[in-house]
Design a protein around this motif. Structure first.
Motif, PDB file in Angstrom:
ATOM      1  N   THR A 199       0.852  -1.191   0.000  1.00 34.65           N
ATOM      2  CA  THR A 199       0.000   0.000   0.000  1.00 34.65           C
ATOM      3  C   THR A 199       0.881   1.231   0.000  1.00 34.65           C
ATOM      4  O   THR A 199       1.811   1.346   0.803  1.00 34.65           O
ATOM      5  CB  THR A 199      -0.920   0.031   1.238  1.00 34.65           C
ATOM      6  N   ASP A 231      -4.643   8.916   4.810  1.00 37.13           N
ATOM      7  CA  ASP A 231      -4.066   7.812   5.579  1.00 37.13           C
ATOM      8  C   ASP A 231      -2.751   7.408   4.909  1.00 37.13           C
ATOM      9  O   ASP A 231      -2.714   6.513   4.062  1.00 37.13           O
ATOM     10  CB  ASP A 231      -5.040   6.639   5.613  1.00 37.13           C
ATOM     11  N   GLN A 238       0.444   5.652   3.995  1.00 37.85           N
ATOM     12  CA  GLN A 238       1.036   4.336   4.201  1.00 37.85           C
ATOM     13  C   GLN A 238       2.141   4.099   3.183  1.00 37.85           C
ATOM     14  O   GLN A 238       2.024   4.489   2.021  1.00 37.85           O
ATOM     15  CB  GLN A 238      -0.016   3.233   4.077  1.00 37.85           C
ATOM     16  N   ARG A 265       3.866   0.640   2.947  1.00 40.51           N
ATOM     17  CA  ARG A 265       3.986  -0.679   3.570  1.00 40.51           C
ATOM     18  C   ARG A 265       3.940  -1.767   2.505  1.00 40.51           C
ATOM     19  O   ARG A 265       3.085  -1.749   1.627  1.00 40.51           O
ATOM     20  CB  ARG A 265       2.846  -0.878   4.564  1.00 40.51           C
ATOM     21  N   ASP A 320       7.781  -1.610   6.539  1.00 40.42           N
ATOM     22  CA  ASP A 320       6.911  -0.475   6.838  1.00 40.42           C
ATOM     23  C   ASP A 320       7.787   0.752   7.006  1.00 40.42           C
ATOM     24  O   ASP A 320       8.391   0.975   8.048  1.00 40.42           O
ATOM     25  CB  ASP A 320       6.105  -0.739   8.111  1.00 40.42           C
TER      26      ASP A 320
END
Length: 327
Positions: A156, A230, A232, A234, A247
């Motif tokens: 993501t 959000d 991200q 990852r 991450d």
């Protein structure tokens, strides 16, 4: 010590700024020109780095690349301009470090690779994550069998911007995770599928979902969006004995989450549950990119991780994904 290479940097935007900083600090390079069509941006670079009057600040990229003393070109211009600029740089006998993607067309990439070979010049593409210490350590972990037999992966990459106007979210973001999966697996996808949605700019999707199938049977999904607060960064690979997780926003960016099932009759009991943080050395990936580029130039040998040929494979896959979105 060998005489520093004279380098011109084309593009003084967000990423070009980082290239300028790295090459100014590198003992093996002398920045002799900064090229950008925006005069205020050129002035900002001059003031930020206190550039010498000997550093040419201009919008004339052809004139700079034609200067006989310019040996290297670092290109951080919009992707749509790469083909013409890189081709001209190579014809002027410059070694080239290009921002990703190399171009927006795989055939153009291959043409540039052949041109670099004929000119006996190095063409290296700044796939920064391939030089990231976490990605390098992750490759070692997978090769050692840390999570057993590899099964599938997912990634993501979301944030609220930056929204580009030259390419869509696919071309801006997917290449990072695609490059990592390819590097970790040692394979390139044989099948792709994708869907996308657009809200901000016509014909430039803001969110993309990608599916990849590799020759080994490994499958990966990637979620990309520049319209999602959000944030991200990852990526994970799932194996028979655990999951390797990168991450980028975590205090522990690389971990192995171990665990598997013990089968007793019709029951599946989790066993071997453990979280192992994999230590990685510090270091700025872009600094490593610049250093490896100079090594390739010094020895006139192609980059094993991020040559033009590697870049062409990535662009070919992106074109295949784009075709699925358009179909």
């Amino acid at each position: 010590m060998d005489k520093p290479f004279k380098i011109a940097i084309l593009g003084a935007g967000r990423w070009g700024n980082h290239l300028i900083r790295n090459f100014l600090e590198h003992p093996q390079t002398e920045v002799v020109a900064v090229v950008d069509p925006n005069p205020s941006r050129r002035e900002a670079m001059k003031n930020r780095y206190n550039l010498s009057e000997l550093v040419q600040l201009t919008d004339d990229w052809q004139g700079v690349l034609a200067r006989p003393e310019v040996e290297l070109a670092a290109i951080a211009t919009p992707a749509s301009t790469h083909y013409n600029i890189i081709k001209y740089a190579l014809t002027q006998k410059c070694h080239v470090l290009a921002e990703k993607p190399l171009t927006l067309d795989a055939e153009e990439c291959l043409e540039l690779c052949h041109l670099a070979e004929s000119q006996q010049r190095q063409l290296v593409v700044d796939h920064t994550y391939l030089f990231h210490p976490v990605v390098q350590r992750g490759k070692e972990a997978l090769s050692s069998g840390a999570i057993g037999e590899l099964r599938y992966g997912y990634a993501t990459r979301t944030h609220l911007g930056p929204v580009r106007q030259d390419v869509d979210a696919l071309w801006d973001l997917a290449i990072h995770d695609l490059a990592i999966f390819n590097h970790w697996l040692g394979e390139t996808p044989v099948e792709v599928d994708a869907t996308a949605d657009t809200w901000l700019q016509p014909d430039l999707p803001d969110v993309v979902w990608v599916k990849l199938l590799y020759p080994s049977g490994f499958k990966a999904t990637i979620h990309l969006c520049w319209l999602n607060p959000d944030k991200q960064r990852r990526l994970a690979v799932v194996g028979s004995q655990g999951t390797l997780i990168f991450d980028e926003l975590s205090a522990d960016p690389l971990i192995v989450q171990q665990g598997q099932f013990e089968i007793q009759g019709s029951n599946f009991t989790p066993v071997g549950m453990n979280r192992e943080v994999l230590a990685t050395p510090p270091g700025e990936p872009l600094k490593e990119v610049c250093d490896r580029f100079l090594q390739c130039v010094r020895h006139n040998q192609p980059s094993p991780h991020s040559s033009g040929w590697v870049a062409a494979d990535l662009v070919r896959t992106l074109q295949q994904i784009q075709a699925k979105i358009n179909s």
